[in-house]
Design an enzyme around this catalytic site. Structure first.
Site, PDB file in Angstrom:
ATOM      1  N   THR A  50      -6.432   0.787  11.663  1.00 18.36           N
ATOM      2  CA  THR A  50      -6.621   0.922  10.213  1.00 18.36           C
ATOM      3  C   THR A  50      -6.729  -0.401   9.468  1.00 18.36           C
ATOM      4  O   THR A  50      -7.112  -0.417   8.302  1.00 18.36           O
ATOM      5  CB  THR A  50      -5.427   1.689   9.611  1.00 18.36           C
ATOM      6  OG1 THR A  50      -4.225   0.992   9.959  1.00 18.36           O
ATOM      7  CG2 THR A  50      -5.373   3.120  10.093  1.00 18.36           C
ATOM      8  N   HIS A  89       5.154  -4.903   9.039  1.00 18.13           N
ATOM      9  CA  HIS A  89       5.079  -6.267   9.549  1.00 18.13           C
ATOM     10  C   HIS A  89       5.278  -7.288   8.425  1.00 18.13           C
ATOM     11  O   HIS A  89       4.326  -7.938   7.968  1.00 18.13           O
ATOM     12  CB  HIS A  89       3.732  -6.495  10.249  1.00 18.13           C
ATOM     13  CG  HIS A  89       3.657  -5.824  11.587  1.00 18.13           C
ATOM     14  ND1 HIS A  89       2.478  -5.448  12.187  1.00 18.13           N
ATOM     15  CD2 HIS A  89       4.644  -5.469  12.458  1.00 18.13           C
ATOM     16  CE1 HIS A  89       2.726  -4.890  13.366  1.00 18.13           C
ATOM     17  NE2 HIS A  89       4.035  -4.881  13.546  1.00 18.13           N
ATOM     18  N   CYS A 123       2.457   6.007   8.805  1.00 20.22           N
ATOM     19  CA  CYS A 123       1.574   6.203   7.645  1.00 20.22           C
ATOM     20  C   CYS A 123       0.662   7.399   7.901  1.00 20.22           C
ATOM     21  O   CYS A 123       0.063   7.517   8.987  1.00 20.22           O
ATOM     22  CB  CYS A 123       0.720   4.954   7.419  1.00 20.22           C
ATOM     23  SG  CYS A 123      -0.473   5.194   6.083  1.00 20.22           S
ATOM     24  N   GLU A 139       0.047  -0.182  16.531  1.00 19.29           N
ATOM     25  CA  GLU A 139      -0.737   0.979  16.087  1.00 19.29           C
ATOM     26  C   GLU A 139      -1.710   1.413  17.183  1.00 19.29           C
ATOM     27  O   GLU A 139      -1.871   2.614  17.443  1.00 19.29           O
ATOM     28  CB  GLU A 139      -1.499   0.632  14.803  1.00 19.29           C
ATOM     29  CG  GLU A 139      -2.290   1.827  14.288  1.00 19.29           C
ATOM     30  CD  GLU A 139      -3.228   1.478  13.152  1.00 19.29           C
ATOM     31  OE1 GLU A 139      -2.846   0.691  12.265  1.00 19.29           O
ATOM     32  OE2 GLU A 139      -4.358   2.012  13.144  1.00 19.29           O
ATOM     33  N   HIS A 141      -1.341  -4.461  19.714  1.00 17.17           N
ATOM     34  CA  HIS A 141      -0.839  -4.057  18.397  1.00 17.17           C
ATOM     35  C   HIS A 141      -0.198  -2.667  18.515  1.00 17.17           C
ATOM     36  O   HIS A 141      -0.735  -1.779  19.181  1.00 17.17           O
ATOM     37  CB  HIS A 141      -1.971  -4.039  17.372  1.00 17.17           C
ATOM     38  CG  HIS A 141      -1.483  -3.899  15.957  1.00 17.17           C
ATOM     39  ND1 HIS A 141      -1.110  -2.692  15.418  1.00 17.17           N
ATOM     40  CD2 HIS A 141      -1.272  -4.819  14.983  1.00 17.17           C
ATOM     41  CE1 HIS A 141      -0.712  -2.870  14.167  1.00 17.17           C
ATOM     42  NE2 HIS A 141      -0.792  -4.153  13.873  1.00 17.17           N
ATOM     43  N   CYS A 160       0.861  -1.181   0.000  1.00 19.64           N
ATOM     44  CA  CYS A 160       0.000   0.000   0.000  1.00 19.64           C
ATOM     45  C   CYS A 160       0.896   1.230   0.000  1.00 19.64           C
ATOM     46  O   CYS A 160       2.129   1.126   0.144  1.00 19.64           O
ATOM     47  CB  CYS A 160      -0.865   0.002   1.253  1.00 19.64           C
ATOM     48  SG  CYS A 160       0.165   0.021   2.746  1.00 19.64           S
TER      49      CYS A 160
END
Ligand code: SF4
Length: 333
Positions: free
Chosen positions: A185, A62, A117, A147, A145, A33
């Site tokens: 996300t 990851h 990001c 994030e 996680h 992405c």
């Protein structure tokens, strides 16, 4: 988000003489992405500019192959800022970090480059804004996680983690008129909506995020898998076990009708027994997976008679993010 286009299935490659009826469906979009592409390029450009070693907090993205390849080039992956020598160059990964991590890097006089990001940064901004307005923020995501830790760290006194629909029963809020949900996300869109429905049944005034938090790439890869899965005896998802969006693709494939689905980092992990009695194999890859790894799986399947490869295209992606400011002049040609 890239606009969805009508599903088209077309033969894109036919190598050798395919065994009768055996075919591969290749999901499009798949793989890298815009956020991962930017993060990996950030580390490469930092290496070019500053020379090895460059330090990266956590895995830059990851994916095992990406991390191992960068490590061979002189990137040192660390868990925390206190492992980095004072004054060294430290890159923050695509998953984002909390203000506390920025502060501890500043204390050690580290020269930081932030590869978070921009779509993760957007969720951080939402968390800050709703915390300022004194909302209870219900952050849907997976406990532990990176994030989620980064986003929750923007407003620890206002954020509660909701790890899936079954966690809703434990949620309590101060004022039911001031509650908003945000999310990681890279979640399953369907499971997240189930969690939201259960939250809304409990808190009818629950507000939606200002825009989708589950990013365009996660959504597009899930839509493509859903389109091909009903025709697949087996879906192979290329991706690492700690990649949230890759693991979700396995679940989405099974939920959409694939008879079996497996996650592999490399072609060598494909068990030939999976192919017994199989006529249609679907292939996709997570948002942190370089295309060379998908090619490896396609080549392996061709050796087993699956040489007829057809694309299943559900969206075209064109999004590109600018590099972090300090590296912008170094963007590759
Ligand atoms: S998966 Fe989405 S949020 Fe994560 S790096 Fe890629 S574009 Fe950004």
């Amino acid at each position: 988000m890239s606009a969805p286009v009508p599903l088209e299935v077309g033969i894109t490659r036919s190598a050798g003489s395919p065994a009768a009826g055996k075919r591969v469906l290749l999901a499009e979009p798949r793989g890298y992405c815009a956020g991962v592409d930017r993060a990996v390029e950030t580390v490469e450009k930092a290496l070019e500019k500053h020379g090895a070693p460059i330090y990266v907090r956590k895995e830059i993205v990851h994916n095992r192959h990406v991390v191992e390849t960068l490590a061979e080039r002189g990137v040192v992956f660390v868990e925390e800022t206190d492992e980095v020598p004072e004054g060294a160059v430290l890159v923050f990964s695509a998953h984002g970090v909390s203000p506390a991590v920025h502060a501890s890097a500043a204390e050690r006089s580290l020269r930081t480059i932030d590869a978070t990001c921009p779509l993760v940064t957007k969720v951080h901004q939402e968390a800050k804004r709703f915390a300022r307005d004194d909302y209870d923020i219900l952050l849907i995501g997976h406990e532990g996680h990176e994030e989620v830790e980064g986003t929750a760290g923007e407003a620890p006194d206002h954020v509660q983690l909701v790890d899936g629909p079954d966690a809703v029963d434990q949620v309590t809020v101060r004022d039911e008129a001031k509650v908003i949900w945000l999310s990681q996300t890279t979640l399953s869109v369907d499971e997240t909506m189930e969690t939201v429905q259960r939250l809304r049944a409990k808190f009818p005034l629950l507000q939606d995020p200002p825009s989708d938090d589950i990013c365009y790439a996660t959504q597009n890869r899930q839509v493509a898998v859903k389109a091909m899965a009903p025709e697949c005896d087996l879906v192979i998802v290329v991706g690492s076990r700690n990649s949230s969006n890759s693991v979700r693709l396995v679940e989405v494939a099974l939920g959409a009708g694939a008879r079996a689905a497996h996650l592999v980092d490399y072609a060598r992990e494909v068990d030939p027994a999976w192919l017994d009695g199989v006529r249609t194999v679907g292939i996709t890859s997570g948002a942190s997976v370089p295309e060379v790894l998908v090619r490896g799986v396609i080549d392996l399947l061709a050796e087993h008679g699956f040489a007829d490869v057809q694309s299943v295209t559900t969206a075209n992606e064109t999004l590109v993010f600018a590099l972090p400011r300090e590296l912008r002049s170094a963007r590759r040609a």
